[in-house]
Design a protein around this motif. Structure first.
Motif, PDB file in Angstrom:
ATOM      1  N   TRP A   1      -0.018   9.442  -5.144  1.00 38.60           N
ATOM      2  CA  TRP A   1       0.383  11.180  -4.763  1.00 38.60           C
ATOM      3  C   TRP A   1       1.154  11.648  -5.849  1.00 38.60           C
ATOM      4  O   TRP A   1       0.887  12.880  -6.044  1.00 38.60           O
ATOM      5  CB  TRP A   1       1.365  10.738  -3.526  1.00 38.60           C
ATOM      6  CG  TRP A   1       1.915  12.069  -2.929  1.00 38.60           C
ATOM      7  CD1 TRP A   1       1.303  13.094  -2.351  1.00 38.60           C
ATOM      8  CD2 TRP A   1       3.280  12.783  -3.237  1.00 38.60           C
ATOM      9  NE1 TRP A   1       2.064  14.089  -2.174  1.00 38.60           N
ATOM     10  CE2 TRP A   1       3.363  13.974  -2.690  1.00 38.60           C
ATOM     11  CE3 TRP A   1       4.243  12.262  -3.981  1.00 38.60           C
ATOM     12  CZ2 TRP A   1       4.395  14.821  -2.732  1.00 38.60           C
ATOM     13  CZ3 TRP A   1       5.347  13.121  -4.139  1.00 38.60           C
ATOM     14  CH2 TRP A   1       5.297  14.153  -3.487  1.00 38.60           C
ATOM     15  N   VAL A   2       2.129  11.028  -6.649  1.00 42.84           N
ATOM     16  CA  VAL A   2       2.874  11.592  -7.578  1.00 42.84           C
ATOM     17  C   VAL A   2       1.910  11.869  -8.698  1.00 42.84           C
ATOM     18  O   VAL A   2       1.863  13.269  -9.143  1.00 42.84           O
ATOM     19  CB  VAL A   2       3.831  10.664  -8.358  1.00 42.84           C
ATOM     20  CG1 VAL A   2       4.329  11.338  -9.354  1.00 42.84           C
ATOM     21  CG2 VAL A   2       4.908  10.524  -7.087  1.00 42.84           C
ATOM     22  N   VAL A   3       0.880  11.343  -9.056  1.00 40.09           N
ATOM     23  CA  VAL A   3      -0.201  11.456 -10.210  1.00 40.09           C
ATOM     24  C   VAL A   3      -1.096  12.499  -9.605  1.00 40.09           C
ATOM     25  O   VAL A   3      -1.331  13.657 -10.432  1.00 40.09           O
ATOM     26  CB  VAL A   3      -1.283  10.142 -10.530  1.00 40.09           C
ATOM     27  CG1 VAL A   3      -1.907  10.724 -11.418  1.00 40.09           C
ATOM     28  CG2 VAL A   3      -0.149   8.955 -10.975  1.00 40.09           C
ATOM     29  N   HIS A   4      -1.516  12.497  -8.231  1.00 42.80           N
ATOM     30  CA  HIS A   4      -2.588  13.631  -7.833  1.00 42.80           C
ATOM     31  C   HIS A   4      -1.805  14.939  -7.856  1.00 42.80           C
ATOM     32  O   HIS A   4      -2.349  15.797  -8.191  1.00 42.80           O
ATOM     33  CB  HIS A   4      -2.999  13.008  -6.381  1.00 42.80           C
ATOM     34  CG  HIS A   4      -4.056  14.083  -5.979  1.00 42.80           C
ATOM     35  ND1 HIS A   4      -3.622  15.069  -5.070  1.00 42.80           N
ATOM     36  CD2 HIS A   4      -5.229  14.224  -5.920  1.00 42.80           C
ATOM     37  CE1 HIS A   4      -4.552  15.775  -4.534  1.00 42.80           C
ATOM     38  NE2 HIS A   4      -5.732  15.458  -5.205  1.00 42.80           N
ATOM     39  N   ARG A   5      -0.486  15.006  -7.571  1.00 45.39           N
ATOM     40  CA  ARG A   5       0.251  16.196  -7.153  1.00 45.39           C
ATOM     41  C   ARG A   5       0.152  16.929  -8.634  1.00 45.39           C
ATOM     42  O   ARG A   5       0.180  18.109  -8.975  1.00 45.39           O
ATOM     43  CB  ARG A   5       1.542  16.186  -6.714  1.00 45.39           C
ATOM     44  CG  ARG A   5       2.082  17.429  -6.529  1.00 45.39           C
ATOM     45  CD  ARG A   5       3.569  17.230  -6.062  1.00 45.39           C
ATOM     46  NE  ARG A   5       4.520  16.411  -6.678  1.00 45.39           N
ATOM     47  CZ  ARG A   5       5.689  16.435  -6.754  1.00 45.39           C
ATOM     48  NH1 ARG A   5       6.476  16.963  -5.893  1.00 45.39           N
ATOM     49  NH2 ARG A   5       6.415  15.534  -7.400  1.00 45.39           N
ATOM     50  N   THR A   6       0.616  16.046  -9.648  1.00 39.79           N
ATOM     51  CA  THR A   6       0.696  16.478 -11.039  1.00 39.79           C
ATOM     52  C   THR A   6      -0.756  16.901 -11.719  1.00 39.79           C
ATOM     53  O   THR A   6      -0.707  17.926 -12.316  1.00 39.79           O
ATOM     54  CB  THR A   6       1.399  15.484 -12.041  1.00 39.79           C
ATOM     55  OG1 THR A   6       2.610  15.140 -11.479  1.00 39.79           O
ATOM     56  CG2 THR A   6       1.589  16.075 -13.260  1.00 39.79           C
ATOM     57  N   VAL A   7      -1.592  16.272 -11.539  1.00 39.83           N
ATOM     58  CA  VAL A   7      -2.851  16.535 -11.920  1.00 39.83           C
ATOM     59  C   VAL A   7      -3.396  17.934 -11.297  1.00 39.83           C
ATOM     60  O   VAL A   7      -3.963  18.940 -12.027  1.00 39.83           O
ATOM     61  CB  VAL A   7      -4.092  15.556 -11.498  1.00 39.83           C
ATOM     62  CG1 VAL A   7      -5.361  16.247 -11.634  1.00 39.83           C
ATOM     63  CG2 VAL A   7      -3.861  14.452 -12.253  1.00 39.83           C
TER      64      VAL A   7
ATOM     65  N   ASN B   1       0.874  -1.165  -0.023  1.00 40.17           N
ATOM     66  CA  ASN B   1       0.010   0.111  -0.035  1.00 40.17           C
ATOM     67  C   ASN B   1       0.797   1.225  -0.160  1.00 40.17           C
ATOM     68  O   ASN B   1       0.309   2.316  -0.296  1.00 40.17           O
ATOM     69  CB  ASN B   1      -0.902  -0.189   1.240  1.00 40.17           C
ATOM     70  CG  ASN B   1      -1.959  -0.981   0.978  1.00 40.17           C
ATOM     71  OD1 ASN B   1      -2.458  -1.391   0.026  1.00 40.17           O
ATOM     72  ND2 ASN B   1      -2.960  -1.486   1.985  1.00 40.17           N
ATOM     73  N   LEU B   2       2.068   1.087   0.463  1.00 37.73           N
ATOM     74  CA  LEU B   2       2.776   2.433   0.489  1.00 37.73           C
ATOM     75  C   LEU B   2       3.286   2.646  -0.986  1.00 37.73           C
ATOM     76  O   LEU B   2       3.629   3.818  -1.282  1.00 37.73           O
ATOM     77  CB  LEU B   2       4.207   2.150   1.629  1.00 37.73           C
ATOM     78  CG  LEU B   2       3.981   1.816   3.001  1.00 37.73           C
ATOM     79  CD1 LEU B   2       5.168   1.786   3.818  1.00 37.73           C
ATOM     80  CD2 LEU B   2       3.162   3.184   3.511  1.00 37.73           C
TER      81      LEU B   2
ATOM     82  N   GLY C   1       1.019  10.238   1.135  1.00 38.28           N
ATOM     83  CA  GLY C   1       2.153  10.029   0.375  1.00 38.28           C
ATOM     84  C   GLY C   1       3.539  10.896   0.230  1.00 38.28           C
ATOM     85  O   GLY C   1       4.428  10.461  -0.219  1.00 38.28           O
ATOM     86  N   THR C   2       3.126  12.095   0.694  1.00 37.26           N
ATOM     87  CA  THR C   2       4.227  13.147   1.143  1.00 37.26           C
ATOM     88  C   THR C   2       5.407  12.546   2.039  1.00 37.26           C
ATOM     89  O   THR C   2       6.507  12.518   1.803  1.00 37.26           O
ATOM     90  CB  THR C   2       3.937  14.238   1.484  1.00 37.26           C
ATOM     91  OG1 THR C   2       2.639  14.803   1.260  1.00 37.26           O
ATOM     92  CG2 THR C   2       5.045  15.685   1.627  1.00 37.26           C
TER      93      THR C   2
END
Length: 440
Positions: free
Chosen positions: A134-140, A126-127, A180-181
């Motif tokens: 998190w990477v995808v969400h931050r970029t979106v 899960n990590l 995610g951070t």
């Protein structure tokens, strides 16, 4: 002669790009400025790669399948040992309870040592999943949401972005995983995801591993190469893409002309797009940069000697004044200012002079138009006459050979005349002699 077919233009740039990036012999900053999406003004290659990563088909497909898959997210049942007073949580550990009542809480029969069950979400698989999302969400959020272009909506529609935001922020299972951070997946975490029996985690590992290698510059990975070939080139920017096509072809041609020179690894922040070097020679190739040369003639340094020039000087000076009146900003007061598309400088290492031994100045015109050819030819002649280092004009320096190269996409014209060579882009690889006369 017809223009280069777009599919050939894109395909060859993609192949050369991957090869140059893999060997580290091209300046990544030049890739950014050339392949950047229209109007985005991205000057950070890591950011550009992150955007392209999130636009890639594997990422988009993974996110589309996520709502269904996340319902069966994996957890682990754990038991936590707690000390309570006046209540029982889970099962009582009587051995520990007895010890507790005879030590810290002597004689207190309301004290219990219990094993309380709980569901653990921060398991290794899960990590990895949460870090990827998190990477995808931050970029979106930071990038894609502000891009109002058709190419963005083809991969991420407004509805898709809304659904992904809602899932990422509100899903009860994802919310129970650490933010995610704060996640930096360890080798153990990655191995657990890679070897999982659940497709959700093995795909998350594959995609996240591609992202890590992409960002760390490991361009030899097949998945990274596939991503670069499929997403990094933007065909809509054909004039800029055509320039990169010509630059790549010219670098390859220079490598053949100078077999004793070796393409060097380009350090971050380098101005040149490529550099070739041997024990005795150094060749620096610049794209859309002036290199070590100057192409600027200040008006203040010129004394008007003829009525025509005095009138021209008056026009330029008045232009500066009126720009300040009309637009409240100044204008450059120069007799001449320009910059070639390509600058190639060849230095002999054993000499003490700071001047190059040979210089090739190139102008690229994505055109079949004779009118545009004529403008490019004039610009090229100006570059060869105004190019200087310090107070030394190169075309007047006895020990410096200066040549000009005009590259078009199909103008029918002679290829050699008076130190100026014309080539069509598709003919660059087979015209070694024409370029050799400018550099040897």
């Amino acid at each position: 002669m017809s223009k280069l077919a777009v599919d050939r233009l894109v395909g060859e740039v993609q192949d050369e790009l991957v090869t140059f990036l893999q060997s580290g012999t091209i300046a990544e900053e030049d890739v950014v400025s050339t392949l950047d999406f229209t109007d985005l003004e991205i000057d950070d290659f890591a950011r550009l790669k992150r955007i392209h990563f999130c636009l890639s088909d594997p990422v988009v497909d993974f996110v589309e399948k996520l709502p269904e898959r996340v319902r069966s997210i994996k957890t682990a049942n754990q038991r936590e040992r707690v000390h309570t007073r006046g209540e029982i949580r889970g099962s009582i550990d009587w051995n520990q309870t007895t010890k507790l009542r005879h030590t810290d809480s002597y004689g207190d029969r309301t004290v219990f040592a219990c094993e309380s069950p709980y569901v653990e979400y921060d398991i290794p698989e899960n990590l990895v999943l949460k870090r990827l999302l998190w990477v995808v969400h931050r970029t979106v959020e930071r990038e894609l949401a502000s891009f109002d272009y058709a190419w963005r909506r083809e991969q991420w529609s407004d509805d898709q972005m809304r659904e992904f935001r809602r899932l990422y922020s509100r899903n009860v299972h994802l919310n129970r995983i650490r933010d995610g951070t704060d996640i930096d997946p360890s080798a153990r975490d990655l191995t657990a995801a890679r070897t999982s029996r659940e497709l959700l985690y093995t795909e998350a590992y594959d995609i996240y591993d591609t992202y890590r290698q992409l960002q760390s510059g490991q361009y030899d990975d097949p998945d990274v190469q596939s991503l670069l070939r499929e997403t990094l080139v933007v065909p809509e920017r054909l004039p800029r893409l055509f320039e990169l096509f010509c630059v790549f072809k010219l670098i390859r041609l220079l490598s053949r002309l100078y077999p004793q020179l070796t393409l060097q690894v380009i350090e971050p922040g380098s101005a040149e797009v490529a550099r070739l070097e041997s024990e005795t020679l150094r060749m620096e190739v610049y794209h859309d940069q002036q290199g070590n040369l100057q192409f600027h003639e200040p008006l203040d340094d010129i004394e008007a000697e003829t009525p025509y020039f005095r009138r021209y000087q008056d026009v330029l000076e008045t232009h500066v004044e009126l720009m300040d009146v009309f637009l409240d900003r100044g204008a450059g007061q120069a007799l001449y200012s320009g910059r070639p598309d390509i600058v190639v400088e060849v230095y002999e290492k054993e000499t003490d002079t700071t001047l190059p031994r040979r210089v090739l100045l190139g102008e690229i015109k994505y055109t079949e138009s004779e009118q545009t050819f004529a403008r490019g030819l004039r610009e090229l002649l100006e570059y060869t006459r105004f190019a200087r280092i310090g107070d030394t004009y190169l075309h007047e320096a006895a020990d410096v050979d200066v040549g000009g190269l005009l590259i078009t996409d199909g103008v029918e014209a002679e290829d050699v005349e008076g130190g100026i060579r014309h080539l069509t882009a598709s003919d660059i690889p087979v015209h070694e002699e024409s370029v050799a006369t400018l550099l040897k």
